[in-house]
Design a protein around this motif. Sequence first.
Motif, PDB file in Angstrom:
ATOM      1  N   GLY A  20       0.816  -1.197   0.000  1.00  0.00           N
ATOM      2  CA  GLY A  20       0.000   0.000   0.000  1.00  0.00           C
ATOM      3  C   GLY A  20       0.858   1.259   0.000  1.00  0.00           C
ATOM      4  O   GLY A  20       1.972   1.266   0.534  1.00  0.00           O
TER       5      GLY A  20
ATOM      6  N   LEU B 135       0.810   5.732   0.393  1.00  0.00           N
ATOM      7  CA  LEU B 135       0.170   7.002   0.719  1.00  0.00           C
ATOM      8  C   LEU B 135       1.046   8.093   0.131  1.00  0.00           C
ATOM      9  O   LEU B 135       2.229   8.190   0.467  1.00  0.00           O
TER      10      LEU B 135
ATOM     11  N   ILE C 252      -4.253   7.407  -1.853  1.00  0.00           N
ATOM     12  CA  ILE C 252      -3.956   6.174  -1.122  1.00  0.00           C
ATOM     13  C   ILE C 252      -4.386   5.012  -2.021  1.00  0.00           C
ATOM     14  O   ILE C 252      -5.447   5.039  -2.626  1.00  0.00           O
TER      15      ILE C 252
ATOM     16  N   VAL D 114      -4.095   0.573  -1.976  1.00  0.00           N
ATOM     17  CA  VAL D 114      -3.630  -0.655  -1.315  1.00  0.00           C
ATOM     18  C   VAL D 114      -4.059  -1.864  -2.150  1.00  0.00           C
ATOM     19  O   VAL D 114      -5.118  -1.845  -2.790  1.00  0.00           O
TER      20      VAL D 114
ATOM     21  N   ASP E  24      -1.616   8.619   7.788  1.00  0.00           N
ATOM     22  CA  ASP E  24      -1.275   7.216   8.067  1.00  0.00           C
ATOM     23  C   ASP E  24      -2.468   6.426   8.595  1.00  0.00           C
ATOM     24  O   ASP E  24      -2.611   5.235   8.306  1.00  0.00           O
TER      25      ASP E  24
ATOM     26  N   LEU F 243      -4.404   5.291   5.744  1.00  0.00           N
ATOM     27  CA  LEU F 243      -3.719   4.194   5.069  1.00  0.00           C
ATOM     28  C   LEU F 243      -3.955   2.878   5.814  1.00  0.00           C
ATOM     29  O   LEU F 243      -4.244   1.841   5.212  1.00  0.00           O
TER      30      LEU F 243
END
Length: 225
Positions: free
Chosen positions: A25, A27, A52, A54, A85, A88
């Motif tokens: 993933g 960011l 973002i 993932v 974060d 994420l």
Amino acid sequence: SDELRDAPLPISQSVVGHVIRQGKGVLSCNPLNDARWDGNGSILRLGIAEVICVPIETSAGRIGVIYLDNLLSVHEDAEQTVLGDEHLKLMMALANQTSVTLENAILYQSLMEEKKLAIVGLATRFLGHQIKNVMQSISGGSQLIDDGLKQKTMGVVENGWEIVQRNQNRLSRLMLDMLVLGDEYKALRRTGMIDQVINDVISDLRPLARAAGVSLETPVCEGPI
């Protein structure tokens, strides 16, 4: 890839492609200045301020991504990031849950396929056994017809032909049952004469029994069952 170029949603091909290749993933809070994308045209064209992305992993491989971006046109302050974060981590948790759900669906489908194969296997063995019995009875009836013709005894011929016809009907019904294999059905109870069933069975087996030197006696059972 062609799939990415033909994607119906406006997404960054560079970001998605990177995540699919790396399996991790990402960011990116300033994708225009992020060296990983090297000022990619789609990021500039779409006006992506943050992104973002993932991967979704299953036992079948990396099958897709979960993608979230924030556009410059809705970004209140270019100096202030919205995605962080914690987002994420949330997206990664969502991707993991999606993977588990997909795995369960794949497992369920696999179990259903195995169950169907098992049912088909049982049905095939059952039908094979039934067909063998029918063919043996037809063979016995044919032998009676052959004997009757040689001896010019029409009674024996008629008896043999009755056996052949009865088992041809059984075979026909069996073939119809095969056509509806797998359909839901309910067993139906009905009254019948047990002596007729026994007489049919004895009649089918008598030629084979006679060839083996076995004498068959028919018990008489009367009344409905």
